[in-house]
Design a protein around this motif. Structure first.
Motif, PDB file in Angstrom:
ATOM      1  N   ALA B  70       0.831  -1.208   0.000  1.00 14.26           N
ATOM      2  CA  ALA B  70       0.000   0.000   0.000  1.00 14.26           C
ATOM      3  C   ALA B  70       0.864   1.255   0.000  1.00 14.26           C
ATOM      4  O   ALA B  70       0.360   2.360  -0.225  1.00 14.26           O
ATOM      5  N   ASP B  71       2.158   1.113   0.263  1.00 16.03           N
ATOM      6  CA  ASP B  71       3.059   2.268   0.247  1.00 16.03           C
ATOM      7  C   ASP B  71       3.703   2.476  -1.122  1.00 16.03           C
ATOM      8  O   ASP B  71       4.515   3.380  -1.289  1.00 16.03           O
ATOM      9  N   GLN B  76       4.301   2.512  -9.724  1.00 21.24           N
ATOM     10  CA  GLN B  76       5.418   1.645  -9.303  1.00 21.24           C
ATOM     11  C   GLN B  76       4.897   0.521  -8.412  1.00 21.24           C
ATOM     12  O   GLN B  76       5.536   0.138  -7.433  1.00 21.24           O
ATOM     13  N   GLU B  77       3.717  -0.004  -8.770  1.00 18.87           N
ATOM     14  CA  GLU B  77       3.141  -1.084  -7.986  1.00 18.87           C
ATOM     15  C   GLU B  77       4.068  -2.300  -8.021  1.00 18.87           C
ATOM     16  O   GLU B  77       4.588  -2.657  -9.074  1.00 18.87           O
ATOM     17  N   GLY B  78       4.254  -2.896  -6.899  1.00 20.55           N
ATOM     18  CA  GLY B  78       5.165  -4.046  -6.816  1.00 20.55           C
ATOM     19  C   GLY B  78       6.532  -3.662  -6.295  1.00 20.55           C
ATOM     20  O   GLY B  78       7.416  -4.504  -6.123  1.00 20.55           O
ATOM     21  N   ARG B 167      -7.871 -12.679  -0.409  1.00 20.49           N
ATOM     22  CA  ARG B 167      -8.876 -13.724  -0.641  1.00 20.49           C
ATOM     23  C   ARG B 167     -10.235 -13.128  -0.942  1.00 20.49           C
ATOM     24  O   ARG B 167     -11.057 -13.754  -1.573  1.00 20.49           O
ATOM     25  N   VAL B 168     -10.462 -11.940  -0.432  1.00 23.52           N
ATOM     26  CA  VAL B 168     -11.798 -11.369  -0.613  1.00 23.52           C
ATOM     27  C   VAL B 168     -11.841 -10.362  -1.765  1.00 23.52           C
ATOM     28  O   VAL B 168     -12.859  -9.737  -1.994  1.00 23.52           O
ATOM     29  N   GLY B 169     -10.748 -10.201  -2.502  1.00 20.66           N
ATOM     30  CA  GLY B 169     -10.753  -9.279  -3.631  1.00 20.66           C
ATOM     31  C   GLY B 169     -10.179  -7.935  -3.229  1.00 20.66           C
ATOM     32  O   GLY B 169     -10.644  -7.307  -2.274  1.00 20.66           O
ATOM     33  N   ALA B 170      -9.164  -7.516  -3.997  1.00 13.37           N
ATOM     34  CA  ALA B 170      -8.490  -6.257  -3.667  1.00 13.37           C
ATOM     35  C   ALA B 170      -9.463  -5.086  -3.719  1.00 13.37           C
ATOM     36  O   ALA B 170      -9.390  -4.156  -2.912  1.00 13.37           O
ATOM     37  N   GLN B 171     -10.396  -5.153  -4.691  1.00 11.04           N
ATOM     38  CA  GLN B 171     -11.335  -4.050  -4.848  1.00 11.04           C
ATOM     39  C   GLN B 171     -12.193  -3.865  -3.591  1.00 11.04           C
ATOM     40  O   GLN B 171     -12.388  -2.754  -3.111  1.00 11.04           O
ATOM     41  N   LEU B 183      -5.213  -1.440  -3.682  1.00  7.61           N
ATOM     42  CA  LEU B 183      -5.343  -2.165  -4.946  1.00  7.61           C
ATOM     43  C   LEU B 183      -3.987  -2.611  -5.471  1.00  7.61           C
ATOM     44  O   LEU B 183      -3.888  -3.513  -6.297  1.00  7.61           O
ATOM     45  N   ALA B 184      -2.935  -1.966  -4.986  1.00  7.85           N
ATOM     46  CA  ALA B 184      -1.586  -2.299  -5.468  1.00  7.85           C
ATOM     47  C   ALA B 184      -1.186  -3.717  -5.104  1.00  7.85           C
ATOM     48  O   ALA B 184      -0.239  -4.256  -5.656  1.00  7.85           O
ATOM     49  N   GLY B 185      -1.935  -4.338  -4.182  1.00 11.67           N
ATOM     50  CA  GLY B 185      -1.583  -5.692  -3.751  1.00 11.67           C
ATOM     51  C   GLY B 185      -1.647  -6.695  -4.869  1.00 11.67           C
ATOM     52  O   GLY B 185      -0.902  -7.679  -4.877  1.00 11.67           O
ATOM     53  N   SER B 186      -2.535  -6.464  -5.845  1.00 14.30           N
ATOM     54  CA  SER B 186      -2.649  -7.438  -6.926  1.00 14.30           C
ATOM     55  C   SER B 186      -2.050  -6.913  -8.218  1.00 14.30           C
ATOM     56  O   SER B 186      -2.163  -7.538  -9.255  1.00 14.30           O
ATOM     57  N   ALA B 187      -1.428  -5.738  -8.152  1.00 13.57           N
ATOM     58  CA  ALA B 187      -0.858  -5.158  -9.376  1.00 13.57           C
ATOM     59  C   ALA B 187       0.664  -5.296  -9.370  1.00 13.57           C
ATOM     60  O   ALA B 187       1.295  -5.280  -8.322  1.00 13.57           O
ATOM     61  N   ARG B 188       1.224  -5.458 -10.550  1.00 14.78           N
ATOM     62  CA  ARG B 188       2.690  -5.513 -10.683  1.00 14.78           C
ATOM     63  C   ARG B 188       3.070  -4.679 -11.907  1.00 14.78           C
ATOM     64  O   ARG B 188       2.524  -4.895 -12.986  1.00 14.78           O
TER      65      ARG B 188
END
Lengths: 473, 459
Positions: B70-71, B76-78, B167-171, B183-188
């Motif tokens: 999240a930071d 620069q996701e990932g 597990r419950v969806g980043a959105q 949302l950055a958790g699932s983005a690279r």
């Protein structure tokens, strides 16, 4: 179950793999007396603080080994039963899994976890649950073995296994074939295939159940806070409620030590009555044919022999040699009593198997003949000793697995408490020269030595002929 | 852990109604280790927590930093994941991968986890390699090897790593927390990261993986002081820093309601939960109880309800999904189910069974070094202990409070209250939308905090 199945598809292979796991730990001492600066495994206590443990006989003739850990919040049980090495592996598998399924059903309320493992000479069913549920778990174990399962339960297990058992591949067949040839046992004692799984009749399974789970062939290892969980009364009940008719009462007659159940000379006696499925052509490469259809996997050659390992030192030396060689080649060792089964598995080039055979064998010979460095031995010992402890910790601090290993390393019941440490210390004392001498004398494969058996799987007849034709000088 | 106290029995204690009762969960939690933790703030600001477990000659290490995906800056996701992986590229003293090789060579196990606001390293090793492992860890944190080739490798690994997706969806999580950064958790995004200058990478590592914000947990068979003194010596040449604390962020008093695209009969209700260990434990109980709760008479036939918990240590969220119902019916069903858990004595049995189940799991975790270290890193990494010194494990984890059934039922009541109160819905996170917001919106109630409890009590 799939995960477990992959470990048991090949009893012979598991037998060999079991030796590839780290096996040793050390003397039980107080951790506070340890030198925290030590970086050597042999200077460090690795065995649990289980004191001077000794198995004892219950009224039912079953034996129990209590591992008391004050403050432990879990109850770990491990039921070890000696398996018959001449019995079909498929029968052992169906009987073992039926016990597991029945047990799991009875454990549902206690929310405990049950698993099964097959070893060279034994079958192990382990249960882990909360110490708060000790009574329920012991009751479930007792109920499971109170009477033999029905034919329907055996059939259900067989059906489930048939649905989930992967077909053996070339490696499985080659390892089983080589073990069969070396040990002089039929191939179906070493391997489980779907075809063989269908063979055992209900009567045979019921008889095998009676024989396998008769109390005098069983050892129950208990790890928990014994006094707090008040296990003794539960165990007394367990002992009195398991007095089934002993089918093989004479099997271990005259043997006072539990250890003898798993390492007795009776095994050699019974082995004489069996016959290997694989021919005995000395120095020749023999092909093992699958009963039905082709096998998946690359052509595989397994070279195997038995090695006499009479003393503790011999066994420690053999284990360290295997662990050292295993870092570069596929070398496997399984120790049964004072006899070790040694295997090399060579994966051959599918396009030019005969040519790659020469190259692969030369690679094995080079590794065996190389004088190792001291640090390599220390690294091999450290890896295996450490992995053993880490595995036990990751499995919920289960000491029963370590106790089972200790049993494998012991000659008498008196040895069990300290066998892990003794083995580790012996391993630390092995010099590179001693290891090199042992390796060259005992585990250097040779076509001229009749002790070695060469078994190949996954090649055609012409290739087999090429492999058996001496290479031009 | 040795020397557990005698079982605490609640038998004979008087309930408000004067009945004797026996609380199963409290009894199971009494099997928790009786040992102590030694906490010490080192001169470089690192919080060291040491525990003793003498069962086997193994040691566990947990190191947590209050930084996560999240930071990551937009575009620069990932980055956090790549930086965390880059710490395995060696140091002044270690070759690339040398730290892992040493752990594996000793038969040990190691893992790394990147969450929304926490990055954690964990490992289990035989005791004889404890000091080498700690020294290596110090080395890679202080003098990591940074060059273009190694950094490109780290970015490549981070881009391929698909772990850490909620597990419950980043959105849903991002919307519930009103933090689009989640949302950055699932983005690279690999390409923008590979262009980072090595000096910038080094600066980012030093900024995000700073010792004065980190918490180091060591569980070993050795005495507490012995370990603390040796670890302190490893950091004695580091410049002094003031410890910076990162208390849990109070979650917004919202609930996200949405449905997957084209599935109007499926509804999802997502609540942000406080990022503290005890709140997560209670949410586990509520979630488990919801999944085991029997149907009430009169509930629509075919209606299904399922609860899932996203257990990020700093940004957890609880999601209830319904199917086979119109949106208004779904909301009503969820409210009724949660209210029953909070108020109906019959459903309190379900809660008690789930409390016992979770208590068993927790006690099991506390008795194994790796899970204890991991748990402490998650729990104390998000909530620093108040002062240096010795504190009982039970006290540090507030087990007494955990065993209180009313705190669980209170949480269920508060979650229901948020659906009842006429407050605005959590705004959907800006990126994408697999879920559409419910226009008729729910509520807000305070989160699982003292403030929330008083609000819930007031209603």
């Amino acid at each position: 179950m799939n995960h477990s199945l992959s470990r048991v598809i090949l009893i012979g292979g598991v037998l060999a793999w079991s030796a590839c796991r780290p096996k040793d730990t050390m003397i039980p001492v107080d951790f506070e007396t340890l030198d925290p600066n030590s970086r050597a495994p042999s200077d460090t206590s690795q065995a649990p603080r289980w004191g001077n443990i000794q198995p004892r006989r219950l009224a039912s003739k079953a034996s129990v080994l209590l591992l008391d850990e004050p403050g432990a919040a879990k109850l770990h049980l491990r039921l070890l039963v000696a398996t018959d090495p001449t019995q079909r592996a498929a029968t052992t598998m169906v009987v073992g899994y039926t016990a597991l399924h029945v047990l799991r059903k009875r454990l549902e309320l206690a929310r405990a976890r049950a698993r099964i493992e097959f070893g060279a000479d034994r079958l192990e069913i382990s249960i882990s649950g909360s110490a708060a549920d000790s009574q329920e778990i012991i009751d479930a174990l007792e109920d499971t073995f109170e009477r033999a399962p029905s034919g329907r339960q055996f059939a259900a297990t067989r059906g489930r296994l048939l649905g989930e058992l992967p077909r053996p591949d070339t490696t499985a067949f080659a390892v089983a074939g080589a073990a069969s040839a070396v040990l002089g046992r039929p191939l179906d004692t070493q391997l489980v295939s779907p075809e063989w799984l269908k063979k055992p009749e209900p009567d045979e399974l019921a008889a095998s159940w009676e024989r396998t789970f008769s109390p005098d062939r069983a050892l129950l290892i208990v790890h928990t806070d014994v006094s707090r969980a008040e296990l003794d009364p539960s165990l007394k009940k367990f002992a009195s409620a398991w007095p089934r008719k002993v089918a093989f009462a004479t099997l271990f007659r005259g043997m006072n030590d539990v250890i003898d159940i798993f390492r007795g000379s009776h095994r050699r006696e019974r082995d004489r009555k069996t016959k290997a499925s694989v021919g005995e052509a000395v120095g020749q490469i023999v092909r093992v044919e699958p009963p039905l259809g082709d096998l998946k996997g690359r052509p595989t050659l397994v070279i195997a022999r038995t090695v006499a390992l009479e003393s503790d030192q011999d066994r420690a030396l053999a284990r360290l040699t295997q662990r050292h060689l295993q870092s570069t080649i596929d070398a496997r060792l399984s120790i049964e009593g004072s006899k070790g089964l040694w295997l090399y598995r060579l994966s051959l080039d599918p396009k030019r198997p005969a040519a790659s055979l020469i190259r692969e064998v030369a690679r094995v010979e080079d590794q065996v003949q190389r004088l190792p460095q001291r640090w390599e031995l220390e690294q091999a010992a450290s890896l295996w000793l450490g992995a053993r402890l880490v595995e036990a910790s990751l499995n919920g601090e289960d000491w029963t697995g370590l106790a089972s290993e200790a049993l494998s390393l012991s000659d008498t019941d008196d040895d069990i408490a300290s066998s892990l440490s003794r083995d580790a210390v012996l391993m630390g004392e092995v010099s590179p020269e001693a290891l090199h001498e042992f390796a060259v004398a005992h585990v250097l494969p040779s076509r001229d030595d009749p002790a070695w058996r060469w078994v190949v799987v996954g090649v055609d007849t012409q290739t087999l002929q090429d492999m058996n034709t001496p290479a031009p000088p | 852990m040795e020397g557990a106290p005698p079982p605490v029995t609640t038998e004979g204690e008087a309930t408000p109604e004067g009945e004797a009762m026996r609380d199963g969960a409290a009894e199971i939690l009494s099997w928790a280790p009786s040992g102590e933790l030694l906490t010490r703030t080192l001169r470089n600001g690192l919080l060291l927590v040491v525990a003793q477990d003498r069962s086997l000659a193994v040691a566990a290490i947990g190191l947590s930093f209050p930084t996560g995906y999240a930071d990551d800056p937009k575009g620069q996701e990932g980055l956090t994941r790549a930086l965390a992986l880059h710490l395995e590229q060696g140091s002044r003293e270690l070759r690339p991968g040398g730290r892992l090789a040493r752990i594996h060579g000793a038969g040990g196990y190691t893992a790394m986890a990147v969450g929304a606001k926490q990055t954690r390293y964990e490992g289990l090793i035989p005791v004889w390699s404890l000091w080498d492992t700690l020294t290596d860890l110090t080395g890679v944190l202080h003098n990591p090897t940074v060059n273009e080739i190694r950094w490109r490798q780290s970015v490549s690994r981070a881009t391929k790593d698909r772990s850490g997706v909620p597990r419950v969806g980043a959105q849903s999580v991002a919307s519930a927390w009103s933090e689009p950064a989640l949302l950055a958790g699932s983005a690279r995004s690999g390409k923008p990261l590979t262009g980072l200058h090595p000096a910038k990478v080094r600066a980012e590592i030093q900024r995000r993986f700073a010792a004065h914000e980190a918490t180091l947990i060591v569980v070993s068979p050795f005495t507490l002081e012995e370990v603390a003194n040796k670890v302190e010596a490893l950091y004695e040449d580091r410049p002094p820093r003031q410890r910076v604390r990162h208390p849990p962020t109070p979650p917004p008093p919202t609930v996200m309601i949405g449905s997957p695209k084209g599935r109007s009969k499926q509804q999802r209700f997502t609540w942000p939960i406080e990022g503290s260990y005890d709140a997560i434990w209670r949410a586990r109980v509520v979630c488990g109880a919801l999944n085991r709760q029997p149907r009430a008479a009169g509930e629509p036939a075919g209606a299904k309800l399922k609860c899932v918990l996203h257990e990020d240590p700093r940004r957890p969220a609880l999601q209830v999904s319904t199917s086979g119902l119109q949106p208004s019916e779904a909301r009503q069903l969820v409210i009724e189910r949660l209210t029953r858990l909070a108020q109906d004595p019959v459903d309190h049995d379900v809660v008690d069974i789930e409390r016992e189940r979770q208590a068993r799991a927790l006690v099991g975790e506390l008795h194994a070094p790796l899970s204890l270290a991991s748990l402490l890193a998650r729990a104390l990494g998000a909530r620093d202990v108040e002062a240096d010194g010795r504190v009982g494990i039970s006290t540090a984890l507030d087990l007494e409070s955990l065993s209180s059934p009313t705190r669980v039922t209170d949480m269920a009541g508060r979650l229901a209250a948020r659906l009842l109160e006429p407050r605005p819905l959590a705004p959907p996170a800006p990126a994408e939308s697999a879920e559409s917001a419910d226009p008729a919106s729910p509520p807000a109630g305070p989160e699982d905090t003292d403030a929330e409890r008083s609000a819930a009590g007031a209603q």
